[in-house]
Design a protein around this motif. Sequence first.
Motif, PDB file in Angstrom:
ATOM      1  N   ARG A  40      -5.536   9.979   1.233  1.00  0.00           N
ATOM      2  CA  ARG A  40      -5.608   8.139   2.362  1.00  0.00           C
ATOM      3  C   ARG A  40      -5.004   8.634   2.843  1.00  0.00           C
ATOM      4  NH1 ARG A  40      -3.744   3.802  -2.331  1.00  0.00           N
ATOM      5  NH2 ARG A  40      -4.229   3.122  -0.171  1.00  0.00           N
ATOM      6  N   VAL A  41      -4.344   9.513   2.973  1.00  0.00           N
ATOM      7  CA  VAL A  41      -2.857   9.670   3.677  1.00  0.00           C
ATOM      8  C   VAL A  41      -3.218  10.798   4.872  1.00  0.00           C
ATOM      9  CG1 VAL A  41      -0.373   9.263   4.795  1.00  0.00           C
ATOM     10  CG2 VAL A  41      -1.157   7.701   3.135  1.00  0.00           C
ATOM     11  N   VAL A  42      -3.406  10.987   6.386  1.00  0.00           N
ATOM     12  CA  VAL A  42      -3.264  11.809   6.982  1.00  0.00           C
ATOM     13  C   VAL A  42      -2.785  11.983   8.256  1.00  0.00           C
ATOM     14  CG1 VAL A  42      -5.982  12.041   6.260  1.00  0.00           C
ATOM     15  CG2 VAL A  42      -6.032  10.831   8.092  1.00  0.00           C
ATOM     16  N   ASP A 160       8.272   2.008   4.624  1.00  0.00           N
ATOM     17  CA  ASP A 160       7.768   0.458   3.815  1.00  0.00           C
ATOM     18  C   ASP A 160       6.135   0.054   4.701  1.00  0.00           C
ATOM     19  OD1 ASP A 160      10.194   0.678   2.959  1.00  0.00           O
ATOM     20  OD2 ASP A 160      10.929  -1.355   5.049  1.00  0.00           O
ATOM     21  N   ILE A 161       6.180   0.453   5.339  1.00  0.00           N
ATOM     22  CA  ILE A 161       4.416  -0.753   6.196  1.00  0.00           C
ATOM     23  C   ILE A 161       3.354   0.526   5.813  1.00  0.00           C
ATOM     24  CG2 ILE A 161       5.803  -2.075   7.834  1.00  0.00           C
ATOM     25  CD1 ILE A 161       3.826   0.021   9.708  1.00  0.00           C
ATOM     26  N   ILE A 162       3.376   1.800   5.692  1.00  0.00           N
ATOM     27  CA  ILE A 162       2.733   2.716   4.909  1.00  0.00           C
ATOM     28  C   ILE A 162       2.207   1.914   3.673  1.00  0.00           C
ATOM     29  CG2 ILE A 162       2.403   5.134   4.727  1.00  0.00           C
ATOM     30  CD1 ILE A 162       3.451   5.684   7.110  1.00  0.00           C
ATOM     31  N   ASP A 163       4.154   2.468   2.616  1.00  0.00           N
ATOM     32  CA  ASP A 163       3.971   1.498   1.475  1.00  0.00           C
ATOM     33  C   ASP A 163       2.734   0.182   1.350  1.00  0.00           C
ATOM     34  OD1 ASP A 163       5.490   0.939  -1.031  1.00  0.00           O
ATOM     35  OD2 ASP A 163       5.257   2.686  -1.240  1.00  0.00           O
ATOM     36  N   ILE A 164       3.409  -0.263   2.104  1.00  0.00           N
ATOM     37  CA  ILE A 164       1.932  -1.941   2.023  1.00  0.00           C
ATOM     38  C   ILE A 164       0.843  -1.569   2.361  1.00  0.00           C
ATOM     39  CG2 ILE A 164       1.440  -3.544   2.931  1.00  0.00           C
ATOM     40  CD1 ILE A 164       4.703  -3.968   3.722  1.00  0.00           C
ATOM     41  N   ALA A 165       0.064  -1.058   2.933  1.00  0.00           N
ATOM     42  CA  ALA A 165      -1.458  -0.437   3.156  1.00  0.00           C
ATOM     43  C   ALA A 165      -1.839   0.645   2.087  1.00  0.00           C
ATOM     44  CB  ALA A 165      -1.577   0.076   4.260  1.00  0.00           C
ATOM     45  N   TRP A 166      -1.007   1.290   1.070  1.00  0.00           N
ATOM     46  CA  TRP A 166      -1.286   2.420   0.189  1.00  0.00           C
ATOM     47  C   TRP A 166      -1.446   1.300  -0.932  1.00  0.00           C
ATOM     48  CZ3 TRP A 166      -2.049   7.495  -0.744  1.00  0.00           C
ATOM     49  CH2 TRP A 166      -2.206   7.716  -2.080  1.00  0.00           C
ATOM     50  N   GLN A 167      -0.367   0.318  -1.162  1.00  0.00           N
ATOM     51  CA  GLN A 167      -0.748  -0.545  -2.366  1.00  0.00           C
ATOM     52  C   GLN A 167      -2.041  -1.510  -1.953  1.00  0.00           C
ATOM     53  OE1 GLN A 167       3.567  -2.318  -3.893  1.00  0.00           O
ATOM     54  NE2 GLN A 167       3.522  -1.244  -2.271  1.00  0.00           N
ATOM     55  N   ALA A 168      -2.551  -1.463  -0.589  1.00  0.00           N
ATOM     56  CA  ALA A 168      -3.821  -2.819  -0.832  1.00  0.00           C
ATOM     57  C   ALA A 168      -4.672  -1.877  -0.988  1.00  0.00           C
ATOM     58  CB  ALA A 168      -3.456  -2.469   0.465  1.00  0.00           C
ATOM     59  N   ASP A 169      -6.112  -2.361  -1.675  1.00  0.00           N
ATOM     60  CA  ASP A 169      -7.376  -2.166  -2.347  1.00  0.00           C
ATOM     61  C   ASP A 169      -7.753  -1.271  -0.852  1.00  0.00           C
ATOM     62  OD1 ASP A 169      -6.907  -3.110  -4.310  1.00  0.00           O
ATOM     63  OD2 ASP A 169      -7.786  -4.392  -4.015  1.00  0.00           O
ATOM     64  N   ASN A 170      -8.168  -0.017  -0.910  1.00  0.00           N
ATOM     65  CA  ASN A 170      -9.065   0.419  -0.330  1.00  0.00           C
ATOM     66  C   ASN A 170      -8.835   0.537   0.921  1.00  0.00           C
ATOM     67  OD1 ASN A 170     -11.977   2.461  -0.245  1.00  0.00           O
ATOM     68  ND2 ASN A 170     -13.344   0.256  -0.424  1.00  0.00           N
ATOM     69  N   THR A 171      -7.645   1.038   1.429  1.00  0.00           N
ATOM     70  CA  THR A 171      -6.922   1.235   2.235  1.00  0.00           C
ATOM     71  C   THR A 171      -6.695   2.886   3.074  1.00  0.00           C
ATOM     72  OG1 THR A 171      -6.451  -1.042   2.221  1.00  0.00           O
ATOM     73  CG2 THR A 171      -5.114   0.158   4.010  1.00  0.00           C
ATOM     74  N   ALA A 172      -6.606   2.928   3.482  1.00  0.00           N
ATOM     75  CA  ALA A 172      -6.159   4.688   4.506  1.00  0.00           C
ATOM     76  C   ALA A 172      -4.991   3.673   5.694  1.00  0.00           C
ATOM     77  CB  ALA A 172      -7.836   5.403   4.813  1.00  0.00           C
ATOM     78  N   VAL A 173      -4.392   5.493   5.998  1.00  0.00           N
ATOM     79  CA  VAL A 173      -3.321   5.729   7.006  1.00  0.00           C
ATOM     80  C   VAL A 173      -3.523   6.626   7.313  1.00  0.00           C
ATOM     81  CG1 VAL A 173      -1.121   6.236   7.343  1.00  0.00           C
ATOM     82  CG2 VAL A 173      -1.741   4.588   5.275  1.00  0.00           C
ATOM     83  N   VAL A 174      -3.567   6.318   9.003  1.00  0.00           N
ATOM     84  CA  VAL A 174      -3.720   7.330   9.899  1.00  0.00           C
ATOM     85  C   VAL A 174      -2.297   7.890  10.520  1.00  0.00           C
ATOM     86  CG1 VAL A 174      -4.997   8.833  11.733  1.00  0.00           C
ATOM     87  CG2 VAL A 174      -6.513   7.948   9.767  1.00  0.00           C
ATOM     88  N   VAL A 175      -1.748   8.689  10.264  1.00  0.00           N
ATOM     89  CA  VAL A 175      -0.352   9.270  11.535  1.00  0.00           C
ATOM     90  C   VAL A 175      -1.075   9.579  12.371  1.00  0.00           C
ATOM     91  CG1 VAL A 175       1.921  10.074  11.767  1.00  0.00           C
ATOM     92  CG2 VAL A 175       1.163   8.512   9.199  1.00  0.00           C
ATOM     93  N   SER A 176      -0.673   9.247  13.998  1.00  0.00           N
ATOM     94  CA  SER A 176      -1.230  10.071  15.075  1.00  0.00           C
ATOM     95  C   SER A 176       0.036  10.444  15.268  1.00  0.00           C
ATOM     96  CB  SER A 176      -1.373   8.769  15.763  1.00  0.00           C
ATOM     97  OG  SER A 176      -2.498   9.571  17.272  1.00  0.00           O
TER      98      SER A 176
END
Length: 441
Positions: A40-42, A160-176
């Motif tokens: 979920r995090v790349v 902190d905001i990555i963690d907010i997304a992590w706890q949200a349903d069906n949410t991924a994170v892309v770090v560019s």
Amino acid sequence: MTIVRQPAVSGMFYPADPEQLRKWVDEALEAVTPPPLTSRVVISPHAGYVYSGALAARAIACLPTNTRRVLVLGPCHRVGIDAMALAGADAHATPLGTIPNDPELTELICTHPAVTTAPIVQRDEHSLEVQLPFLQRHLEPGFSVVPVAVGQVPASAVADIIDIAWQADNTAVVVSSDLSHYLPYAQARDVDADTLHRIVTLDGPLVGSQACGAFPVSGLIEFARRRQLSPVVLDSCNSGDTAGDRSRVVGYGALALRPASALPALAYNAIARHLGAGEVPVPATTEQLESDGATFVTLTIDGQLRGCIGSLVAHRPLRDDVEYNARAAAFSDPRFSPLTETELNRISVEVSVLSAPSPLAGSPGLERSEVEARLRPGVDGVTLSHGSRRSTFLPQVWDELANPHDFLAHLLRKGGWPASGWDRNIAVETYQVTSYHLPKR
């Protein structure tokens, strides 16, 4: 009135024609082999597609296709800010159509004091935009995004905001992020290898000379520490590999986060117990530690090899194999004196879990040129054997010996054969590894 953030770099960083763009991205995603892990995090690079698009595809392909929301974090190239800036848009356009901005995730991250709305910061920013076409072609229709331009803020705020997304349903994170910029080819490879090692060992924060996305990547490192996640390098290269000019190159890496492994901690603790020193916590894991497994344990200090011992064939429980090889690498590698307690706090521990070996088709009996043509740089570990002689290189050795001819020459020399020769009776086997690192202590 609907506010749409319009594309700023279509026709420059990627094709402006929708059909050309769709074809380019689809082919890049289809070329991702072997199948990536699911994450979920790349971390994905953001240069022009001809330079880093293949690595971006490799990162984005890790995201679950049913992801419904994506937080995209990228650095500020055009407008500096001491905050994390939203575009203030209702949607984000590419030549492939518009992606709605997710109002719920936006509201959640806006509770953080470091998040602000500043459209001018994102107006011409490419680091966020270039990720969107890959998301449009990889994810199922109907997803939404929240692009965030990350300025000079503490790693803890980004985490902190990555963690907010992590706890949200069906949410991924892309770090560019790209890596080093405008160094000569050989120097860039060394700098980027060190940066990637710092990321996978959670040794942050980074600085701008290591990665242009140092601020968002440093936040990801802090987040991974909090959540006991482990970055893994999917692939890396630089513009000298993809565009030809090696005098001044830009580095790229594709990485993904996965649950932390217990194996590096078990390896470290086996060494620490032998020395009568303190142990580190072992992460909770679902790994089958009592099933047979083959591992190599590699110890380094300041990037220099300090010991490496392993098993090529699974013949004992994974836990036992790691602990045995860790002690052997520390105290019985004939190339080094036994590790001391003074050195213990300086070592980096890498555990490589090997797949079952597979004979290279036609081996023995192949010509050397046939072997070199079939090896996959960066993917295959290779074992040569004939009679009483045997030698192996892990896939990590490709980082130092990227050319198959050089790789095979050094492997032959290691086994006692002439580096420039070849015996068709040599059996060639390949295997792959999954590597785990102990986070920086």
